[in-house]
Design a protein around this motif. Structure first.
Motif, PDB file in Angstrom:
ATOM      1  N   THR A  41      89.634 109.170  84.836  1.00  0.00           N
ATOM      2  CA  THR A  41      89.314 109.287  86.321  1.00  0.00           C
ATOM      3  C   THR A  41      87.959 109.348  86.637  1.00  0.00           C
ATOM      4  OG1 THR A  41      91.515 110.230  86.438  1.00  0.00           O
ATOM      5  CG2 THR A  41      90.206 110.166  88.376  1.00  0.00           C
TER       6      THR A  41
ATOM      7  N   THR B 287      86.167 106.361  88.972  1.00  0.00           N
ATOM      8  CA  THR B 287      85.675 106.505  90.281  1.00  0.00           C
ATOM      9  C   THR B 287      84.170 106.515  90.194  1.00  0.00           C
ATOM     10  OG1 THR B 287      85.912 108.770  89.918  1.00  0.00           O
ATOM     11  CG2 THR B 287      87.622 107.768  90.990  1.00  0.00           C
TER      12      THR B 287
ATOM     13  N   VAL C 172      82.678 103.132  89.658  1.00  0.00           N
ATOM     14  CA  VAL C 172      83.499 101.942  90.365  1.00  0.00           C
ATOM     15  C   VAL C 172      82.606 100.670  90.332  1.00  0.00           C
ATOM     16  CG1 VAL C 172      83.025 103.105  92.359  1.00  0.00           C
ATOM     17  CG2 VAL C 172      84.840 101.400  92.118  1.00  0.00           C
TER      18      VAL C 172
ATOM     19  N   ARG D 271      88.497 101.939  90.378  1.00  0.00           N
ATOM     20  CA  ARG D 271      89.559 102.263  91.510  1.00  0.00           C
ATOM     21  C   ARG D 271      88.479 101.887  92.742  1.00  0.00           C
ATOM     22  NH1 ARG D 271      94.118 105.622  92.079  1.00  0.00           N
ATOM     23  NH2 ARG D 271      93.741 105.095  94.242  1.00  0.00           N
TER      24      ARG D 271
ATOM     25  N   ASP E 244      92.404 107.441  98.889  1.00  0.00           N
ATOM     26  CA  ASP E 244      91.278 106.606  99.162  1.00  0.00           C
ATOM     27  C   ASP E 244      90.584 107.029 100.426  1.00  0.00           C
ATOM     28  OD1 ASP E 244      92.078 105.314  96.864  1.00  0.00           O
ATOM     29  OD2 ASP E 244      93.204 103.612  97.749  1.00  0.00           O
TER      30      ASP E 244
ATOM     31  N   GLN F 224     100.922 105.481  92.173  1.00  0.00           N
ATOM     32  CA  GLN F 224      99.463 105.889  91.425  1.00  0.00           C
ATOM     33  C   GLN F 224      98.963 107.000  92.176  1.00  0.00           C
ATOM     34  OE1 GLN F 224      96.997 102.439  91.536  1.00  0.00           O
ATOM     35  NE2 GLN F 224      97.764 101.773  89.296  1.00  0.00           N
ATOM     36  N   ASN F 225      98.951 106.700  93.873  1.00  0.00           N
ATOM     37  CA  ASN F 225      98.426 107.539  94.495  1.00  0.00           C
ATOM     38  C   ASN F 225      99.240 109.089  94.398  1.00  0.00           C
ATOM     39  OD1 ASN F 225      96.529 105.922  95.599  1.00  0.00           O
ATOM     40  ND2 ASN F 225      97.442 105.558  97.455  1.00  0.00           N
TER      41      ASN F 225
ATOM     42  N   SER G   3      98.636 110.686  90.674  1.00  0.00           N
ATOM     43  CA  SER G   3      97.470 110.664  89.874  1.00  0.00           C
ATOM     44  C   SER G   3      96.850 111.624  89.062  1.00  0.00           C
ATOM     45  CB  SER G   3      96.255 110.088  90.884  1.00  0.00           C
ATOM     46  OG  SER G   3      95.830 111.121  91.755  1.00  0.00           O
TER      47      SER G   3
ATOM     48  N   THR H 216      94.701 104.293  86.746  1.00  0.00           N
ATOM     49  CA  THR H 216      95.240 102.891  86.880  1.00  0.00           C
ATOM     50  C   THR H 216      96.659 102.772  86.430  1.00  0.00           C
ATOM     51  OG1 THR H 216      94.154 101.635  85.653  1.00  0.00           O
ATOM     52  CG2 THR H 216      93.340 101.606  87.800  1.00  0.00           C
TER      53      THR H 216
END
Lengths: 475, 321
Positions: A198, A202, A205, A224, A284, B162-163, B166, B173
C-alpha cells in the motif's frame, strides 16, 4: 593539609560512536519507511542513467526500469536494474552522512542526507552484501557483524564482483535479521506485505504511472492514481466542472497544483451511511503532495493541507468528492519542502506555506459548490458525470489548452485557472425536502412489505410511503 | 434470492456440527470443556445453542442479540434453564466495548449474514480480549455477484469493495474474486491479515486457523474457525488437531460443504458402505445404482461430499403436530 590534585584538561574525543548509527538512528524510522529509502535509492539510480535522461521529457521516463523486493523470515533482498552505483560515488554512497564535497546529485533526486541506505540496512540486520554494477565498475561491499561491533573499524571491505550481470544495477542482501524484523517478515508476513504494498502503491503512484515496475515478493504493484473530473465541453453561461489549477516557479522549484472532484458529491443518505457504517468511500479524498515524483503526503484531510483553516471548513464526509494534488519539482532536492525522512511535508517551509494559500483558495471553490448543491445531489451528479476522470498526467496535458491567467497578488507569482462551476437555480419554493430517521430493523421491514426486498434504499422506501399516503389523501 | 429458513440449511447444519467436533479436540489440549463459555448470535431459533447444550451441557452459554422481536423469540426457544443460558439484548459492538475475557476461556461464533468492514473490526477487537485456548469462529457472506456492476450511487462496486476493505486486503488493488472458491480464498486471506494486525508478532498470543469452509444454502458463505493460543503452544495446538479430517492448520484452500439431498431410505442404504476411504463417490454411486445429479461426475462429487460429511448431515422430516 593535603594537596588538591589538579585535573589535566585534554582535548576531548568527539569521534562518532558506531553504535549511534547502528542502534540509535534506526529508531527514528519505521521498517516500511526504511525499505522505501532503499527504493528511493533505486529511483535516484535511474535519474543518473543515460536512458532516463534521454526520455526525461516523455510521458514514461521510468519505463524499462524495475526493482524487486523479497523478504523472508531470515533475509531481505532488494535488487534493481537502475544503473548501479558508480565507483566515483562510493564515498558518498557508503559514508555515514553526506560529505561536503560530494558529487552533485542527479537532477530530480530526493536524497539529501546520505544516510538512507545505511540506516535501512542497520534497521533490518547485522550482515549485508551490496553487489553493484555500473558500466565498467562491478564490485561487492560486505558488512558483517564484526564490523558493526568493532568501534575502531570504519573501513568496509570492497571486492571486485564475482560475475557481471546482463544489466547495470544493485542488489542489497541483508541477513542476520533483527529478531523483531524477522518476526514481521515471518509471522506477520501477509499483513506486512499488505502495508508495504500500500505504501509503495501510494507513495510511488506517480513514478509507477510513469513506467517504473516494482514487485514485492513477486507481486507486481499497481498504483492507486487520483483522477479529477474534467468536462472538456465548456457550456457557456451554465458553468462547467473542471479543476482549479495553479502553476508557478520559485527559487528553482516548479510547482503544479490541481484540486477538483474525483466523483459526484454524496447524497445526505450516503453521508449518514458513511458515518454510521464506516464504508470508507472517503479513501481518495484529500491532498496528495509529490516531491520530485514521490508522494510525501497521500490523501491528507487535516490542517497540514489546509482543511479547517482560514475559512476552509474542517474535513467532513460531505467532502469525500474533493481531492487535490500538488507537485514540487526541483533539480536541487534540498529546496523541496520535505522532512528529513522524505515521508512528509515540511509544514514550516516558506514555500509550502505560500502554496498552502493557493491550496485553500482552490479547495474553497469546491467546498462551497458542495454546500450549495448538497440538497440537490442528483442534479449535481449529472453535471459531474458529464466530465471525464483524468489522471494527473492527462490533466497536465489538458491544462496546456486552458486559458491560464497570471496571478496578480499571490506569492509566489504564477498562473491559474479558476473554474466556473455551475450554480444552483433558486430553489423552487413549492418543493420541500423531507428527512427523518427510523430504526434499521423497521426500515427493512417496511422495505420488504413494499418491495418484497428488505435492502431497498431507505430514501426510496420513505418516498414510496409518502406517495402511497398522498394518493390516498388526494382521493 | 431468499435463503431457506435458518434452521433448515443443510450445509450450514454441517458447518455447525464441525464446530461441535472441533470443540471435542479441546480435551486433547488438557483443557476442561466445562471451563468454557459459548457466545453466539443464535438467531430466532437458537439452533447453535440447542446443539451446544445437547453435546456439551457443561458449557455456559451467552446469546447476543439486539433486535427486539428476535430476542423475544429466543426467550421462547431457549433450550435450557437460564442458569446455563443467558440471553443478552445488546448490540455486539456495545458488548465488545464492555467485554473482558481475561478470566475465562471462550468459544465465540461471529455468525454474520453479511460482509462489511465493521465485521473485521469486531473480529480484530475481539482477538486480543480473549484468553489463550479460546476458539473463534467467523462466518461471512461470500457472494461474487454482490460486486458486479454499479451501486445506487453509480459507482463501480468492485472499487467500493477495495475502498471499504483496503485495510485488510492482501494487495491494495485486489478485486473481489470472480468465483466462489476465489472469493472464499480472498476472505480467508483478509481474515489472516486482520488476525496478524490484531495479534501481531509483538504480542504473546497468536490466532491459528483450525478449519475453513465455504458453502451455499442459497447465498454463498465462508466460515473459518481458529484458536487463540500462546506462541509457544502453536505446535501443541497443531498436534491436537493434526489428525482431524477437516483441519486447515496452514491457511490452505477452504473446504467445500455441498451435501446432497438424499432421502432417509437412500441414506440408510448408503450407511453400510460408510466410512469409505477410497473412491467414495464411485462406491456410493454404484451402491445407489442411479445418478442423483445430471451426470456421473457431478453425482460422484456430491456423494463424495456425503461420504465426508455424512455424520454431520441433518435429517429434515415432515412432522404433523
Amino acid at each position: 593539609m593535603s594537596k588538591v590534585q589538579q585535573t589535566h584538561y585534554e582535548p576531548v574525543d568527539a569521534t562518532p560512536v558506531k553504535s549511534f548509527f547502528v542502534h540509535m538512528l534506526t529508531r527514528d524510522i519505521r521498517l516500511e519507511d526504511a525499505i522505501l529509502d532503499l527504493l528511493d535509492n533505486c529511483v535516484d539510480g535511474i535519474l543518473r542513467t543515460k536512458e532516463h535522461n534521454a526520455s526525461a521529457s516523455t510521458k514514461k521516463p521510468y519505463e524499462g526500469f524495475w526493482a524487486e523486493i523479497e523478504f523472508k523470515n531470515d533475509s531481505f533482498t532488494i535488487s534493481d536494474n537502475c544503473g548501479g552505483i558508480p565507483w566515483s560515488l562510493h564515498d558518498y554512497a557508503f559514508r555515514m552522512g553526506p560529505r561536503s564535497d560530494r558529487p552533485e546529485g542527479a537532477s530530480g533526486s530526493i536524497g539529501v542526507y546520505g544516510i538512507g541506505m545505511k540506516r535501512a540496512i542497520f534497521k533490518m540486520g547485522k550482515r549485508c552484501l551490496i553487489s553493484t554494477q555500473n558500466s565498467k565498475d562491478a564490485y561487492d561491499v560486505e558488512i558483517d557483524p564484526d564490523w558493526t561491533n568493532d568501534e575502531s573499524k570504519w573501513k568496509i571491505p570492497v571486492t571486485p564482483a564475482m560475475k557481471r550481470q546482463p544489466y547495470d544495477g544493485t542488489t542489497v542482501y541483508i541477513s542476520d535479521l533483527d529478531p523483531g524484523v524477522a518476526k514481521r517478515f515471518g509471522e506477520d508476513a501477509q499483513a506486512f506485505q499488505r502495508d508495504l504494498e500500500t505504501m509503495v502503491a501510494t507513495q510511488y503512484v506517480s513514478i509507477i504511472e510513469k513506467g517504473f515496475r516494482v514487485k514485492v515478493n513477486d507481486e507486481l504493484i499497481k498504483p492507486r492514481p487520483i483522477h479529477l473530473v474534467f468536462d472538456k465541453k465548456a457550456s457557456k453561461g451554465h458553468g462547467t466542472i473542471r479543476p482549479y489549477i495553479f502553476k508557478a516557479q520559485s527559487d528553482g522549484v516548479r510547482i503544479f497544483l490541481a484540486v477538483g472532484f474525483t466523483r459526484p458529491i454524496p447524497s445526505q443518505d450516503e453521508v449518514l451511511q458513511e458515518q454510521q457504517e464506516t464504508k470508507y468511500s472517503t479513501l481518495d479524498a484529500g491532498w496528495t503532495i509529490l516531491c520530485n515524483d514521490r508522494a510525501v503526503v497521500y490523501c491528507d484531510r487535516t490542517e497540514l493541507t489546509g482543511w479547517g483553516e482560514a475559512g476552509v471548513p474542517r474535513y467532513h464526509t460531505q467532502f469525500i468528492a474533493i481531492s487535490g494534488i500538488v507537485e514540487f519539482q526541483s533539480d536541487d532536492p534540498a529546496k523541496l519542502p520535505t522532512t528529513t525522512t522524505k515521508r512528509g511535508v515540511d509544514a514550516s517551509s516558506q514555500l509550502y506555506l505560500q502554496i498552502k494559500n493557493k491550496m485553500r483558495d482552490g479547495m474553497g471553490i469546491f467546498t462551497s459548490y458542495t454546500n450549495k448543491w448538497k440538497l440537490r445531489p442528483e442534479e449535481s451528479k449529472k453535471q459531474i458525470e458529464k466530465g471525464e476522470r483524468l489522471s494527473f498526467g492527462e490533466l497536465k496535458a489538458e491544462v496546456r489548452h486552458l486559458p491560464l491567467k497570471a496571478t496578480k497578488t499571490s506569492v509566489p507569482p504564477g498562473e491559474q485557472f479558476r473554474p466556473n462551476l455551475p450554480l444552483p437555480a433558486k430553489i423552487v419554493p413549492s418543493m420541500r425536502r423531507i428527512s427523518f430517521t427510523k430504526r434499521i430493523y423497521d426500515v427493512r421491514k417496511v422495505s420488504e412489505y413494499l418491495f418484497e426486498d428488505p435492502e431497498v434504499d431507505p430514501s426510496t422506501v420513505g418516498e414510496k410511503c409518502f406517495d402511497i399516503t398522498f394518493a390516498e389523501a388526494a382521493k | 434470492m431468499k435463503q431457506p429458513a435458518y434452521h433448515l440449511r443443510a450445509n450450514k447444519a454441517v458447518d455447525r456440527l464441525t464446530l461441535i467436533d472441533a470443540i471435542k479436540r479441546i480435551s486433547a489440549l488438557a483443557a476442561n470443556i466445562g471451563e468454557y463459555t459459548y457466545y453466539g448470535f443464535g438467531g430466532p431459533y437458537l439452533e447453535d445453542f440447542r446443539l451446544m447444550y445437547e453435546f456439551y451441557p457443561e458449557i455456559r452459554m451467552i446469546s447476543i442479540e439486539d433486535r427486539d422481536e428476535v430476542y423475544k423469540r429466543q426467550q421462547f426457544h431457549a433450550p435450557c434453564r437460564s442458569s446455563q443460558l443467558r440471553l443478552k439484548k445488546i448490540e455486539f459492538k456495545a458488548f465488545l466495548d464492555q467485554y473482558d475475557g481475561s478470566g475465562e476461556k471462550t468459544i465465540f461464533w461471529l455468525d454474520y449474514l453479511d460482509l462489511k468492514y465493521a465485521r473485521f473490526e469486531e473480529f480484530m477487537e475481539l482477538l486480543p480480549k480473549v484468553s489463550n485456548g479460546s476458539i473463534i469462529k467467523i462466518t461471512l457472506r461470500c457472494e461474487t455477484g454482490d460486486y458486479l456492476g454499479k451501486d445506487e450511487n453509480g459507482r463501480e462496486k468492485d472499487v467500493e469493495f477495495q475502498n471499504q476493505f483496503s485495510y485488510v486486503l492482501p494487495h491494495p488493488t485486489a478485486k473481489p474474486a470472480a468465483t466462489f472458491e476465489g472469493m472464499a480464498i480472498l476472505l480467508q486471506d483478509m481474515i489472516r491479515i486482520a488476525a496478524q494486525k490484531s495479534l501481531s508478532s509483538a504480542m504473546p498470543s497468536k490466532f491459528l486457523p483450525i478449519s475453513s469452509f465455504r458453502y451455499a444454502d442459497g447465498a454463498g458463505m465462508f466460515s473459518l474457525t481458529g484458536m487463540v493460543c500462546a506462541r509457544e503452544d502453536v505446535r501443541k495446538v497443531k498436534h491436537a488437531f493434526g489428525d482431524w479430517h477437516f483441519r486447515n492448520l496452514n491457511w490452505g484452500t477452504p473446504r467445500v460443504i455441498d451435501v446432497p439431498t438424499l432421502s432417509t431410505k437412500e441414506r440408510l442404504h448408503l450407511q453400510r458402505r460408510l466410512p469409505c476411504e477410497r473412491h467414495a463417490g464411485r462406491v456410493l454411486r454404484r451402491a445407489l445404482g442411479y445418478l442423483i445429479e445430471d451426470d456421473t461426475k457431478r453425482t460422484e462429487g456430491k456423494l463424495r461430499q456425503y461420504a465426508d460429511f455424512h455424520r454431520y448431515s441433518p435429517y429434515f422430516m415432515k412432522a404433523i403436530p
